[in-house]
Structures are given as C-alpha cells and as structure tokens.
Design a protein around this motif. Structure first.
Motif, PDB file in Angstrom:
ATOM      1  N   CYS A  11     -26.602   2.638  16.055  1.00 22.06           N
ATOM      2  CA  CYS A  11     -26.538   1.411  15.678  1.00 22.06           C
ATOM      3  C   CYS A  11     -27.163   0.252  16.587  1.00 22.06           C
ATOM      4  O   CYS A  11     -27.488   1.089  18.218  1.00 22.06           O
ATOM      5  N   CYS A  15     -19.743  -2.276  18.222  1.00 23.21           N
ATOM      6  CA  CYS A  15     -18.444  -2.659  17.615  1.00 23.21           C
ATOM      7  C   CYS A  15     -16.964  -2.675  18.527  1.00 23.21           C
ATOM      8  O   CYS A  15     -16.819  -1.386  18.638  1.00 23.21           O
ATOM      9  N   CYS A  18     -14.660   0.505  17.022  1.00 23.57           N
ATOM     10  CA  CYS A  18     -14.943   1.559  15.477  1.00 23.57           C
ATOM     11  C   CYS A  18     -14.971   3.051  16.719  1.00 23.57           C
ATOM     12  O   CYS A  18     -15.871   2.623  17.930  1.00 23.57           O
TER      13      CYS A  18
HETATM   14  S1  SF4 Z   1     -18.987  -0.749  13.467  1.00 21.42           S
HETATM   15 FE1  SF4 Z   1     -18.757   0.934  14.204  1.00 21.42          FE
HETATM   16  S2  SF4 Z   1     -20.711   1.678  12.980  1.00 21.42           S
HETATM   17 FE2  SF4 Z   1     -20.333   0.046  12.194  1.00 21.42          FE
HETATM   18  S3  SF4 Z   1     -22.200  -1.149  13.161  1.00 21.42           S
HETATM   19 FE3  SF4 Z   1     -19.639  -1.049  14.620  1.00 21.42          FE
HETATM   20  S4  SF4 Z   1     -20.702   0.403  16.162  1.00 21.42           S
HETATM   21 FE4  SF4 Z   1     -21.949   0.659  14.208  1.00 21.42          FE
END
Ligand code: SF4
Length: 374
Positions: A11, A15, A18
């Motif tokens: 990534c 986030c 996540c």
């Molecule tokens: S939700 Fe998780 S897997 Fe999706 S972009 Fe964000 S950090 Fe990456």
C-alpha cells in the motif's frame, strides 16, 4: 470449479482502520512477483480439477502493480490452471492509482470486474481515515472505468465511523448510487488491535459509535439501496440483478479456493490454510521450497459454525439439510437454538432454508453467536 485469490501486500500508506496485511512502499515488489509466480507453480496440484471460474486480485493494493507485473502473474496462472471457463476476473483498485490508459490495459488483460476502495464520498471523512484520494478523484475514477468499458464495478463504503453524521452517510450512499455502479459493499467499521484507530480509541481520542446510530445507518443503507434496485444478497453486499460477486459467493458456499501471496487463506476439501503474513519470510521460504503456511483440518463443529456464520449472513440462508446430516449432538443443539430464535421472531424457515428476517438483519452477528458451538 474453484476460485483463486491473490494477495498483493503493498500500500502507499496505511489507512487508519485497516488490519489487512500490507507493507507501505514497493521496495520488494519485483522479488514478490517472482515468489508469487513460483507459489502458483508449486501449488499446481492442489485443486482436484485445474478449471478455475473466478480470480480475484486483492490486498493490499493490487493497483500499485505495473501492467508488466500482471502479465507475469497471469502467464503463471495460465500455465498452471485452466482459465477457459473464467467467469469473473476481479481487481481491487484505489481511485488515486488509476488513469484511463492503465484501466484500458487492465481490460485488455481480461479483468472484467473492478472493486474500488472508495469508502466515503466526504473529504473530511476520507482524510480522517487516512485515505489518499479525494471525493472528486473517486468520482472521476469510476467515470474513467466506465469509459474504459468496465460494466461490472463495485464500490466499497464504510459506515459506523466516529463523528460521521447521518446526513454525511446518506450523501455517501446517494453518491454511490448516482455513479450507476452495479455492486456496493458496505461494511461497519470495526476497530481492530494493531490499527491507528485502535491506538486512538485506547487514548480516548476517538470513540466507537453507539449501537443506535449504527442501526440507523444500516437501515438507511438498506432502504436507499433497495429503492435503487439493489438486492441485499449478503449482509454487507448489494448488487443490481445479475451482478452478485461470484468470487465472494463461492466463499459463502464452501467452494474450494486457493489463496496465493503472504497472509492469503485457502480452503480445499476440509482443509483451511493460511500463508505466513510476513513478506520477507514468504519470499525466503518459497525460494527455499520450505513450508510457508499453516493449516488445519476443519472438524464437524468448525464446519457447523462456518455453515451458520456464512449462511445466515446471506439472503439464501442456511440449508437445513446441510445441518441435518451432521452429528446428533449438533443437530439437537441447532434445533433448540432454532426454536428459540423463531419464537423471538428473529429467523424463519422458507423452502428448507433458515433465514434472518429483514428487520432483524442488523442483529445477524448476535443471532449467529447464539447458534455457535464453542
Ligand atoms: S484499506 Fe488497507 S489494504 Fe486498502 S489501501 Fe488502506 S491500508 Fe491498504
């Protein structure tokens, strides 16, 4: 027929909510692609038949890969599996990674379904969640995908976000509907250990949303999407007619799938396997042809619990005949729980299947745990 899931563990930033396995940055990308191709070949004999009908690239963020990376991976898949009956070929993309040229190339590679991680159509909330894109970029990304010829697009949304108002949530749902996508997945935020949100929760910087608010948000979701013609075929998944996710439906129906890449899960026969959730170890162990996964054989109790958990979340419900063929203790326990829950008007039986009443769907997790054998 079986499915293949491929986990891309990169990534560009993490986030706040996540807990999927991914690393920030692309430093080991080339080595990872080689290891993944090696894993595809190493595991070629696991499925009884090489014929595969769904392939799903998830993550992480698959759209950080270059087209040449996909070409290598798809070639390895074609050399190992029979993709002539492939019905659904999905890739998760983030709005900020894509442009028209990239989308046209994905289409050329054979992808026929896009799953877009949009999460919200509100810039304040996107920034709170540490998403990289803006609302405007999200809208543009969907429109570009449509111009590129994708006619099966899914959008992910999140509700139950601290401090999100009902008006903001309604606006996100309306914006998703207005984009004329075929599928919407909407998940309630869960604050998992190890995430940035979890730290904030422990420091009292953020607070979990009250149940009353979550219920109101779920109800407005169902109401708006149903009015727009979407079918709530699974508690978090909504589709226009004919656009249910075939890949995810196969998880819910106990079909076999092979999960490739670090942290990916597989289910074959009665065996569940999960790859090591550590990119370096994964690559090292594949190179050395050492074991890079753990596995367990599901007991009858595990299968019962999963049948309940997966079935009650779907509109099709749990097929009673699947439970009736299990051992007497399980059947006795199930019947007792079923009587109770029917009495309290939470579930009902229709055409040999046990289902959750529409107005009780928000209680599905509670109902499921009542049926669990621990
Ligand atoms: S939700 Fe998780 S897997 Fe999706 S972009 Fe964000 S950090 Fe990456």
């Amino acid at each position: 027929m079986a499915g293949i899931y491929i986990h891309i563990p990169f990534c560009m930033q993490k986030c706040g909510y996540c807990d999927f396995y991914s690393l920030v940055g692309l430093s080991d990308k080339s080595e990872f692609v080689s290891a993944l191709c090696a894993e595809i070949s190493l595991r070629k004999d696991e499925l009884v038949s090489p014929s595969v009908n769904t392939v799903y690239f998830g993550g992480g963020t698959p759209s950080v890969l270059k087209i040449a990376d996909f070409e290598c991976i798809i070639l390895a898949l074609k050399e190992t599996y029979d993709l002539s009956n492939l019905q659904e070929f999905t890739i998760e993309v983030n709005p900020d990674d894509i442009n028209l040229a990239y989308l046209l190339e994905l289409k050329k590679l054979g992808f026929n379904r896009l799953s877009m991680g949009i999460q919200s159509f509100n810039d304040r909330i996107l920034s709170f969640m540490n998403r990289r894109h803006s609302t405007q970029e999200a809208v543009k990304a969907v429109e570009m995908a449509q111009i590129a010829g994708f006619d099966n697009i899914s959008i992910d949304l999140i509700y139950g976000i601290p401090d999100m108002s009902q008006a903001e949530w309604k606006n996100s749902i309306d914006s998703a509907i207005a984009l004329q996508v075929q599928h919407i997945s909407a998940y309630h935020l869960t604050i998992e250990p190890g995430t940035a949100f979890y730290k904030k929760l422990k420091l009292n910087i953020i607070h979990e949303v009250e149940d009353k608010k979550s219920i109101a948000q779920y109800n407005v979701l169902i109401d708006k999407l149903t009015r727009a013609g979407f079918d709530d075929y699974e508690i978090s998944n909504f589709s226009l007619p004919g656009y249910q996710s075939k890949h995810n439906s196969s998880y819910w129906n106990f079909k076999n799938y092979v999960g490739l890449g670090p942290s990916a899960h597989s289910f074959i026969g009665h065996t569940r396997r999960w790859n090591v959730a550590d990119l370096k170890k994964y690559m090292h162990q594949i190179k050395k042809e050492e074991i890079f996964y753990e596995e367990e054989i599901l007991s009858e109790t595990d299968i019962y619990n999963e049948t309940i958990m997966l079935g009650l979340r779907t509109k099709n419900g749990v097929r009673l005949s699947d439970i009736e063929s299990m051992n007497k203790e399980i059947v006795r326990f199930f019947n007792e729980r079923m009587r109770n829950n029917i009495l309290f008007k939470k579930i009902y039986i229709l055409d040999g299947r046990l289902k959750v009443y529409k107005d009780k769907k928000i209680l599905t997790d509670q109902i499921i745990s009542d049926f669990f054998v621990v």
